[in-house]
Design an enzyme around this catalytic site. Structure first.
Site, PDB file in Angstrom:
ATOM      1  N   SER A 294       1.094  -1.365   0.468  1.00  0.00           N
ATOM      2  CA  SER A 294      -0.062   0.106   0.375  1.00  0.00           C
ATOM      3  C   SER A 294       0.890   0.768   0.089  1.00  0.00           C
ATOM      4  O   SER A 294       2.450   0.919   0.165  1.00  0.00           O
ATOM      5  CB  SER A 294      -1.243  -0.209   1.299  1.00  0.00           C
ATOM      6  OG  SER A 294       0.045   0.392   2.694  1.00  0.00           O
ATOM      7  N   LYS A 295      -0.031   2.107  -0.528  1.00  0.00           N
ATOM      8  CA  LYS A 295       0.791   4.155  -0.147  1.00  0.00           C
ATOM      9  C   LYS A 295       1.204   4.056   1.263  1.00  0.00           C
ATOM     10  O   LYS A 295       2.481   4.122   1.253  1.00  0.00           O
ATOM     11  CB  LYS A 295      -0.373   4.600  -0.974  1.00  0.00           C
ATOM     12  CG  LYS A 295       0.511   5.952  -0.215  1.00  0.00           C
ATOM     13  CD  LYS A 295       0.117   7.204  -1.473  1.00  0.00           C
ATOM     14  CE  LYS A 295       0.295   8.672  -0.914  1.00  0.00           C
ATOM     15  NZ  LYS A 295       0.890   9.281  -0.667  1.00  0.00           N
ATOM     16  N   ARG A 296       0.934   3.750   2.105  1.00  0.00           N
ATOM     17  CA  ARG A 296       1.385   3.306   3.240  1.00  0.00           C
ATOM     18  C   ARG A 296       2.800   2.824   4.075  1.00  0.00           C
ATOM     19  O   ARG A 296       3.787   3.102   4.104  1.00  0.00           O
ATOM     20  CB  ARG A 296       0.263   3.574   4.490  1.00  0.00           C
ATOM     21  CG  ARG A 296       0.011   4.126   5.518  1.00  0.00           C
ATOM     22  CD  ARG A 296      -0.759   4.214   6.586  1.00  0.00           C
ATOM     23  NE  ARG A 296      -2.447   3.368   5.973  1.00  0.00           N
ATOM     24  CZ  ARG A 296      -2.426   1.950   6.225  1.00  0.00           C
ATOM     25  NH1 ARG A 296      -1.926   1.773   7.724  1.00  0.00           N
ATOM     26  NH2 ARG A 296      -3.963   1.757   5.986  1.00  0.00           N
TER      27      ARG A 296
ATOM     28  N   GLY B 102       5.139   2.284   1.689  1.00  0.00           N
ATOM     29  CA  GLY B 102       5.773   3.460   1.114  1.00  0.00           C
ATOM     30  C   GLY B 102       6.630   4.301   1.656  1.00  0.00           C
ATOM     31  O   GLY B 102       7.658   4.961   2.137  1.00  0.00           O
ATOM     32  N   ASP B 103       5.196   5.212   1.891  1.00  0.00           N
ATOM     33  CA  ASP B 103       5.501   6.047   3.444  1.00  0.00           C
ATOM     34  C   ASP B 103       6.139   6.488   4.424  1.00  0.00           C
ATOM     35  O   ASP B 103       7.396   7.010   5.205  1.00  0.00           O
ATOM     36  CB  ASP B 103       4.321   6.857   3.423  1.00  0.00           C
ATOM     37  CG  ASP B 103       3.392   7.209   2.933  1.00  0.00           C
ATOM     38  OD1 ASP B 103       4.333   7.645   1.232  1.00  0.00           O
ATOM     39  OD2 ASP B 103       2.545   7.598   3.049  1.00  0.00           O
TER      40      ASP B 103
END
Ligand code: GLU
Length: 522
Positions: free
Chosen positions: A262-264, A266-267
């Protein structure tokens, strides 16, 4: 009858930036098309107007341009099967919706959102299907004249697909083999909405795959549950004979832990999940992209190609031509592929080193300018040559200092500042004073005098001179010399560095070091 021509499509919905998983899907379609001498089509599936995001289509097109993934037909290219944007194909879909209605394979339903909600409250796991459709307000339960009256009055309705229960549907997936499900678990999917006169994804997707003569549907695993419904639609239209083959690609999994990337992730771990930087038009939020982080496009392609497929040996570095040559859909794995972003960094390191030194220059020059340094392409390429195989320190996600090979052009700057700016000597630095000994000042003065007399300041000329002095006297000037020119223990070969700096700068730095580093021995 099976299709002979290979025609595949990548069919994103422009609901935001393209996720890296979508890029992998497009890449596999591309490799498959090129391998089989087929065509790759870019179709924009924008029938859900509520989820449309401005700029997303342009973003998708720019991403593929950057990555070197080319399409043969589609939005922005054209072709004989267009238009390729679904919002421009409304009338086509209407004709096919009518066909299903006329043949009794679909029906009109008037149930309002409130009525549907009331059923959900009343019936546990309510589903609009063969067991419930006769309790609802639709063209199967209402007299025909009432249906006509409601439509004439402008009552909103949807068209639902009438799914016959109790049929075993087989998805013969190229990657997963025979996946079968019973049609009883499917609901009567909405195919068309009167409110916006638009078809839903399912209808538009099937109609277009048929009309565009798609031979293989290669897409992410998340679409596998839709495949049985799609097969029933092909049959309902009478297109079963020319149905495309399905291949559902493995999920991309989180770098650590369970679940899908998920994008999370990556963050949290500090890696991009989008090919290009994305500026969200609503929130103004910026999400990082592989391009802006300094990845080379082919490093990203090579990295993604191996997430879910491998050539059957341990070859990892592959050009686009090699990927095409070896790619085989049947060798894709069923199980999810862990998104090892560190491997992506490793690929970037490999690809940076494979390019010419001068190819680093445009990005390196940009970074130098940001640091107020104006140099020449030739000098910058020389610094690349001398420093590209060095190791750089970085801070990991837990705040620990770690080392890795130079993997981005931006890694060069902290290691190369001294090529462009004279060091400030830090007598607190352990390396500095450890290497500036009692006789260092005298040695450096001698070196200064020797180099002063040198007309040709090339590596060879310095080497002849200094080496013979070293041989005669047994002096070891290297570390003090390094401290004088670099200010720390880093850097390339001393002759290379002096030659790069030139006579004047080299002598100036030696002179300042003699002046300042006396403090070390007090
Ligand atoms: N529009 C769908 C998407 O956004 C296409 C899925 C498919 O390839 O059938 O991914």
């Amino acid at each position: 009858m099976s299709q002979t021509k290979v025609r595949v499509r990548f069919a994103p919905s422009p609901t935001g930036p393209l996720h890296i998983g979508g890029v992998r899907t497009a890449l596999y379609n591309y490799l498959f098309a090129r391998k089989n001498g087929g065509k790759l089509i870019l179709r924009i599936e924008d029938t859900d107007s509520s989820r449309f995001v401005p700029g997303a289509e342009e973003y998708i097109i720019e991403s593929f341009k950057w990555l070197g993934i080319t399409f043969d037909e589609g939005v922005g290219i054209g072709g004989d099967y267009g238009p390729y944007r679904q919002s421009e194909r409304r009338d086509i879909y209407k004709k096919y919706v009518k066909q299903l209605l006329d043949e009794g394979k679909a029906y009109i339903a008037f149930d309002t959102p409130e009525e549907l909600e009331a059923q959900r409250v009343k019936i546990e796991n309510f589903q609009y299907d063969a067991s419930t459709r006769n309790m609802m307000r639709n063209s199967l339960t209402l007299p025909q004249d009432e249906v006509e009256r409601l439509i004439a009055e402008g009552t909103q309705y949807v068209v639902r697909f009438k799914i016959e229960p109790g049929r075993e549907i087989h998805v013969n997936d190229i990657i997963r083999g025979d996946v079968s499900i019973n049609s009883s678990i499917l609901d009567d999917k909405v195919l068309f909405k009167s409110a916006d006169q638009l078809p839903t994804y399912h209808l538009a997707n099937i109609v277009d795959d048929h009309l565009m003569e798609i031979s293989h549907v290669i897409r992410g695993e998340e679409w596998l549950p839709s495949a049985p419904l799609h097969i029933l639609l092909y049959e309902a239209f009478g297109w079963a004979d020319s149905m495309p083959r399905f291949a559902h690609l493995p999920l991309l999994l989180k770098p650590v832990g369970n679940g899908k990337l998920s994008k999370r992730d990556g963050d949290k771990l500090g890696f991009p999940v989008f090919p290009l930087e994305w500026h969200d038009p609503k929130s103004d939020q910026i999400s990082s992209g592989y391009r802006e982080q300094g990845y080379l496009p082919h490093a990203v392609v090579n990295f993604l190609a191996l997430l879910g497929w491998n050539p059957g040996n341990d070859q990892e570095i592959m050009s686009m031509d090699e990927l095409i040559e070896h790619f085989d859909l049947e060798k894709c794995s069923k199980s999810g592929a862990r998104f090892d972003y560190q491997k992506g960094i490793w690929f970037n390191h490999q690809y940076l080193l494979m390019q010419d030194d001068k190819d680093w220059v445009p990005d390196f020059d940009k970074i130098l300018r940001q640091n107020n340094i104006i140099s020449t392409a030739e000098k910058e390429a020389k610094v690349v040559e001398l420093m590209k195989t060095k190791v750089v320190e970085y801070t990991d996600n837990d705040g620990n200092k770690k080392k890795r090979n130079i993997s981005f052009v931006s890694d060069l700057w902290p290691l190369t500042k001294f090529f462009f700016v004279a060091p400030e000597y830090n007598t607190e630095d352990k390396f500095v004073c450890k290497n500036w000994k009692e006789d260092s000042a005298a040695d450096m003065q001698k070196l200064y005098d020797l180099l002063s007399g040198l007309e040709d300041f090339s590596v060879e000329s310095q080497k002849n001179l200094v080496d013979s002095w070293v041989e005669k006297t047994g002096k070891r000037p290297w570390n003090a010399w390094r401290v004088a020119l670099v200010g720390t223990g880093q850097g390339p070969d001393m002759y290379e560095l002096s030659a790069f700096l030139g006579k004047e700068e080299t002598l100036n730095r030696i002179k300042s070091a003699i002046k300042v580093l006396g403090e070390c021995i007090q």
